[in-house]
Design a protein around this motif. Structure first.
Motif, PDB file in Angstrom:
ATOM      1  N   TYR B 117      43.407  27.005  77.847  1.00  0.00           N
ATOM      2  CA  TYR B 117      44.826  27.352  77.931  1.00  0.00           C
ATOM      3  C   TYR B 117      45.531  26.176  78.589  1.00  0.00           C
ATOM      4  N   THR B 164      38.838  26.351  86.455  1.00  0.00           N
ATOM      5  CA  THR B 164      37.853  27.181  85.779  1.00  0.00           C
ATOM      6  C   THR B 164      37.121  28.027  86.803  1.00  0.00           C
ATOM      7  N   GLU B 165      36.685  29.175  86.340  1.00  0.00           N
ATOM      8  CA  GLU B 165      35.765  29.948  87.140  1.00  0.00           C
ATOM      9  C   GLU B 165      34.457  29.156  87.114  1.00  0.00           C
ATOM     10  N   ASP B 227      43.253  31.017  93.804  1.00  0.00           N
ATOM     11  CA  ASP B 227      42.315  30.789  92.717  1.00  0.00           C
ATOM     12  C   ASP B 227      42.991  30.109  91.533  1.00  0.00           C
ATOM     13  N   SER B 228      42.170  29.502  90.690  1.00  0.00           N
ATOM     14  CA  SER B 228      42.706  28.650  89.625  1.00  0.00           C
ATOM     15  C   SER B 228      43.586  29.415  88.650  1.00  0.00           C
ATOM     16  N   GLU B 229      43.238  30.662  88.392  1.00  0.00           N
ATOM     17  CA  GLU B 229      44.040  31.405  87.429  1.00  0.00           C
ATOM     18  C   GLU B 229      45.451  31.610  87.980  1.00  0.00           C
ATOM     19  N   SER B 230      45.518  31.933  89.264  1.00  0.00           N
ATOM     20  CA  SER B 230      46.822  32.107  89.883  1.00  0.00           C
ATOM     21  C   SER B 230      47.595  30.778  89.902  1.00  0.00           C
ATOM     22  N   TYR B 240      43.494  25.629  81.838  1.00  0.00           N
ATOM     23  CA  TYR B 240      42.645  26.656  82.441  1.00  0.00           C
ATOM     24  C   TYR B 240      41.685  27.197  81.385  1.00  0.00           C
ATOM     25  N   ASN B 242      39.483  29.947  79.796  1.00  0.00           N
ATOM     26  CA  ASN B 242      39.344  31.401  79.808  1.00  0.00           C
ATOM     27  C   ASN B 242      39.101  31.880  78.391  1.00  0.00           C
ATOM     28  N   GLY B 246      42.786  36.663  78.840  1.00  0.00           N
ATOM     29  CA  GLY B 246      43.904  36.271  79.689  1.00  0.00           C
ATOM     30  C   GLY B 246      45.265  36.466  79.039  1.00  0.00           C
ATOM     31  N   TYR B 250      49.085  36.363  80.550  1.00  0.00           N
ATOM     32  CA  TYR B 250      49.839  35.112  80.433  1.00  0.00           C
ATOM     33  C   TYR B 250      51.136  35.301  79.641  1.00  0.00           C
TER      34      TYR B 250
END
Lengths: 292, 395, 276
Positions: B117, B164-165, B227-230, B240, B242, B246, B250
């Motif tokens: 993303y 990334t996670e 966290d990276s997503e936030s 990002y 995912n 997501g 998003y």
């Protein structure tokens, strides 16, 4: 009269029955399950001492969790007891505003565990958290706290040191139970503050301190669950993996009720050993003291 | 019972409403558990207490532990008898991992995969061109480096090129693209093979160095601070990683424009499957009613509803190719990348102890990702620590 | 002399204020964080009062999860646990106070042993037991400890209180033919009001804070209590600090208010802890 006695016994019954159902039976069940394999889906099967063997052989997290729990007790209990004692001595006397100060000291203890964990998760936030920002403002670069393997466990000790209301209240009560005359006599003899503490306050508080220490050893082993579960999940790399969390994961996430029970039995044995050690040390120290 | 974010939950609520209006005699109650580990504990406890939910949405990496204990009703026969849906309607790539000992256990709703993303505004601001469909690992790294910026010059990164996670499912596609393998077989493997090939170690090293050497991904402190997503959602991370899940969340972003790109390419093409399936416990009474729901959820009508929310890449070919999924008026514009990668998808091993193995692998990977030991040591620890879960000793 | 005394008083208060502030500083930070406008980039330096002040995090917390429902659930648990606890704990304490000295000592020992049992060791077996009893996912699993007076400490508190009531009061009533229950209700309980209030408040705190029981035994999301609800919120949006702090404040406030109401009494000379 006989009738009256009988009714009294009936009144005690709910408490005793509750104890049997909620504590005695579960304790026995745990002990039995420790020697079985059980995933709740099929009936438990007898496994003898093999759970103990498997844990010793395969579970490389268990020693880490034991060590962490032990370390936590060794760090937290003395700090908590000394802190409670110091605060009780400091806020012992009635003065204007003392109620407010005592309430402030007691307040962190009131906060529900989950909220308390979330609050400190924010406080310890390595970049945006208020703690590191305050440290930075006075020129100290704060550590990564919960993300740093060296600081994660001390951080959880630190937050537990704020929740000492119970010990504080008990020691206040203990102080108030000391008859005033003792101090008056000491004042006449010209004793200093330290001497008063050393020869009057401390000996009379000792039973309270012993009881508190024993209870605190117990509480601090248990109370690591919620912070570890909410804040770190045992991370970074098992630095905050404590026994209760490990047991929870083994039992409720991996469905190994048998070996979860085995760990529980191990934990109880460990805690008992610590309790007995503490008791013997504190007691022996009293006897020795009696001669000087 | 489902898992996921609030925006995902809405999709399933719409599905349930549509189902109930079509089958007024059947009431459906939706249970929503946000986290995966709680979800697993919850399913286990429910089975144990003999009160499982009638339908459970379970990821392919997680169903085997239940299938191995025989508590899931195989749904293959139901599917064969269904007038609404046939096996051939599904992408075979989605069904394959759900065959346990030759029987189809659960019916997958989706076949998502890992994509990139990206925040178009950040790309524009940095003057970096958008990723194209056949970019390479080097292009990917260079893009991430150019997007990683310290705006106020205080030495702290303000915008990260990549987020990334840090987990084995994120690493897996890169491993495969480089010719490495995770385990010896796809079903019930007996050995972890990550440490047995240079290709695997090379991929591991490349992944870890994104953080340790290049710093295009947040370090442990920055990741725990936010966290990276936030960060991505707040416009402070440019790319990002995912899966499709997501998207519903998003789509609520208004501050910037975003799209998806395929993963960069390594030596060979590969992507990682993300699929969740509807499963039925074998101990429940009214199996026909429950099947009616599962059948509906996986019918073109049902999959269309969930696909429209953005949550899924539909496992039914017809729905995946329809505007429900490829709607040109909805983000992401480039949804087709999810379909293009399908022939190259591989899946993580199917075995009853995989969840425990994955937990350990991820723990070791994170240690590496944030502390930089040699890749070979990480892989060795991974192999060593997971030994007990392969061909498991009776525990 | 007066000068020295005044300096000592002032320094005492300064020190006390310092200690108090350190103790509550985390809470001040939390309140401040909860009022921060969502979506703003995190502050680069410490921010004591957010600008602008925004209440929308509180609103959002109630929207994102049924926080209101969870609040009611928690209150329902407490509403059932308090009367149950009061009855079982005071009965046990009342009976204990009138047994022979030997029995009394044995029961005190029992209570202390019970206080020393690690609760974590009971989770698993209680789970097995409750699932056999069909109590999983019911309120009974959470309030079960109230059957035994919630905590052995409460039994002891009542025991200590009732023991101080002169024996003659009971004995004359017994001679008049009163039943034990009547004596408990008419004579003992009215004399134990401070203890009753204390146990009520402590019971409130106990069940309001309880995280593990609902986590283990409650399955349906609509039956969650506040503790589990808060944890769920964390999982939904783990980096949304203003939101999480707002929800935490919602959970803390009632308990702080409650304590504020009784704090005067709690610290007074007659307060329960000063009469152990």
């Amino acid at each position: 009269m006989l009738n009256y006695r009988r009714t009294l016994r009936w009144m005690l019954l709910p408490y005793l029955m509750g104890t049997v159902i909620l504590i005695v039976i579960p304790a026995i069940v745990t002990l039995i399950l420790a020697f079985t394999q059980y995933d709740l889906l099929s009936p438990p099967s007898w496994y003898g001492f093999n759970n103990f063997r498997d844990l010793a052989q395969f579970d490389d997290i268990l020693p880490r969790a034991m060590l962490n729990s032990l370390l936590f007790v060794l760090l937290a209990v003395p700090l908590r007891i000394l802190g409670a004692l110091a605060l009780a001595l400091f806020l012992e006397h009635r003065r204007r505003g003392v109620g407010l100060y005592r309430t402030a000291v007691y307040l962190p203890t009131l906060i529900p565990d989950v909220a308390y964990a979330l609050i400190w998760l924010w406080v310890f936030n390595p970049i945006y958290g208020p703690l590191n920002q305050v440290l930075e403002a006075i020129g100290i670069e704060g550590p990564g706290w919960l993300t740093d393997a060296r600081f994660a466990l001390p951080a959880i000790v630190l937050m537990s040191v704020f929740q000492i209301g119970e010990g504080f209240v008990v020691l206040l009560a203990g102080l108030h139970n000391i008859p005033r005359d003792y101090y008056d006599v000491a004042a006449v003899d010209g004793g200093t503050g330290w001497q008063k503490f050393r020869y009057i306050t401390f000996p009379l508080l000792r039973p309270w301190l012993i009881l508190l220490t024993l209870r605190d050893v117990l509480l601090t082993t248990q109370n690591t669950f919620t912070p570890a579960y909410i804040m770190t999940g045992g991370d970074p790399y098992y630095a905050t993996m404590f026994l209760p969390l490990h047991i929870y994961k083994e039992t409720f996430e991996d469905f190994r009720y048998g070996s979860g029970a085995t760990m529980t039995v191990l934990m109880i044995c460990g805690v008992s050993v610590i309790l007995i050690t503490v008791f013997v040390v504190l007691k022996g120290w009293r006897n020795q003291n009696a001669y000087d | 019972m489902i898992f996921g974010d609030p925006a995902e939950r809405a999709a399933y609520e719409a599905l349930v409403t549509a189902f109930e209006s079509e089958h007024p005699t059947i009431q459906v109650q939706l249970i929503h558990i946000p986290s995966q580990s709680d979800y697993r504990a919850r399913i286990g406890a429910d089975f144990a207490a003999n009160t499982p939910s009638d339908v459970m949405l379970i990821n392919y990496r997680r169903y085997a532990q239940f299938a191995a204990r025989g508590v899931l009703e195989p749904l293959g026969d139901y599917l064969d008898r269904s007038p609404l849906i046939q096996t051939e309607d599904f992408y075979p790539e989605a069904l394959e991992p759900f065959y346990w000992e030759g029987k189809l256990i659960c019916i997958p709703q989706n076949l998502s995969s890992l994509v990139v993303y990206y925040n178009k505004n950040l790309f524009d601001a940095a003057g970096v061109s958008y990723p194209n469909n056949d970019w390479t690992w080097d292009d990917f790294l260079e893009t991430a480096q150019r997007l990683t910026q310290d705006l106020d010059g205080d030495g702290n990164t303000d915008i990260y090129g990549l987020g990334t996670e840090v987990s084995i499912v994120r690493l897996a596609p890169f491993l495969w693209q480089n010719g490495g393998e995770l385990t010896n077989t796809d079903f019930n493997p007996t050995v972890l093979t990550l440490d047995r090939s240079n290709e695997g170690l090379e991929a591991l090293q490349w992944f870890i160095q994104l953080q340790t050497v290049h710093g295009v991904v947040p370090n442990a402190e920055a990741e725990s601070a936010e966290d990276s997503e936030s960060r991505f959602m707040n416009g402070r991370t440019a790319m990002y990683l995912n899966s499709r899940r997501g998207v519903p969340t998003y789509r609520e972003i208004t501050a910037f424009d975003w799209d998806v790109a395929p993963l960069p390419q390594g030596k060979q093409r590969a992507g990682v499957l993300h699929a969740d399936a509807y499963c039925m416990p074998s101990m429940i009474d009214d199996k026909e009613a429950v099947w009616t729901f599962i059948e509906y959820a996986n019918s073109p009508a049902g999959q269309t509803i969930v696909a429209q929310s953005g949550r899924t890449v539909p496992s039914l070919r017809a729905v995946a190719e329809s505007p429900a999924f490829l709607d040109p008026n909805k983000k992401p514009l480039n949804s087709r990348v999810f379909l293009d990668v399908i022939p190259d998808l591989k899946f993580l091993p199917i075995m009853s102890t995989w969840v425990e193995i994955e937990e350990i692998l991820t723990e070791e990977l994170q240690l590496g990702f944030y502390n930089d030991p040699a890749p070979h040591d990480i892989a060795l620890m991974m192999s060593f620590r997971t030994l007990e879960y392969f061909d498991p000793p009776q525990r | 002399m007066r000068m020295i005394r005044r300096i000592r008083t002032i320094s005492y208060h300064l020190a006390a204020i310092l200690v108090s502030s350190v103790s509550v500083i985390a809470m001040i930070w939390v309140i401040s964080a909860s009022l921060r406008q969502p979506g703003l980039p995190p502050p680069p330096v410490i921010e004591w009062i957010p600008n602008p002040i925004s209440w929308s995090n509180y609103q959002r917390a109630f929207e994102l999860i049924p926080l209101g429902q969870y609040l009611l659930n928690s209150l329902l648990v407490i509403g059932m646990a308090i009367p149950l606890t009061l009855v079982t704990a005071s009965w046990a304490g009342f009976a204990m106070a009138q047994f022979t000295q030997g029995t009394q000592n044995r029961l005190i020992l029992l209570a202390i042993i019970l206080l020393m049992i690690p609760v974590t060791s009971l989770w698993l077996a209680r789970f097995v037991l409750f699932s056999r009893l069909g109590w999983i996912d019911t309120i009974w699993a959470i309030i079960a400890p109230a059957m035994m007076g919630s905590s052995p400490l409460f039994i002891l508190l009542f025991y200590w209180t009732f023991r101080r009531i002169p024996k003659e009061l009971y004995e004359s009533a017994v001679l008049d033919g009163a039943m034990a229950i009547q004596i408990w209700r008419v004579i003992a309980m009215p004399l134990a009001k401070p203890t009753i209030v204390t146990v009520m408040v402590l019971t409130f705190i106990l069940y309001w804070s309880d995280f593990i029981s609902p986590l283990l035994y409650i399955k349906s999301t609509e039956k969650y209590t506040l503790s589990v609800g808060l944890q769920m919120l964390q999982q939904l949006d783990r980096s949304n600090w203003p939101l999480l702090m707002a929800a935490s404040v919602v959970m803390i406030t009632p308990i702080v208010l409650l304590f504020g109401l009784i704090q005067r009494y709690f610290w007074s000379e007659k307060g329960i802890f000063n009469n152990l």
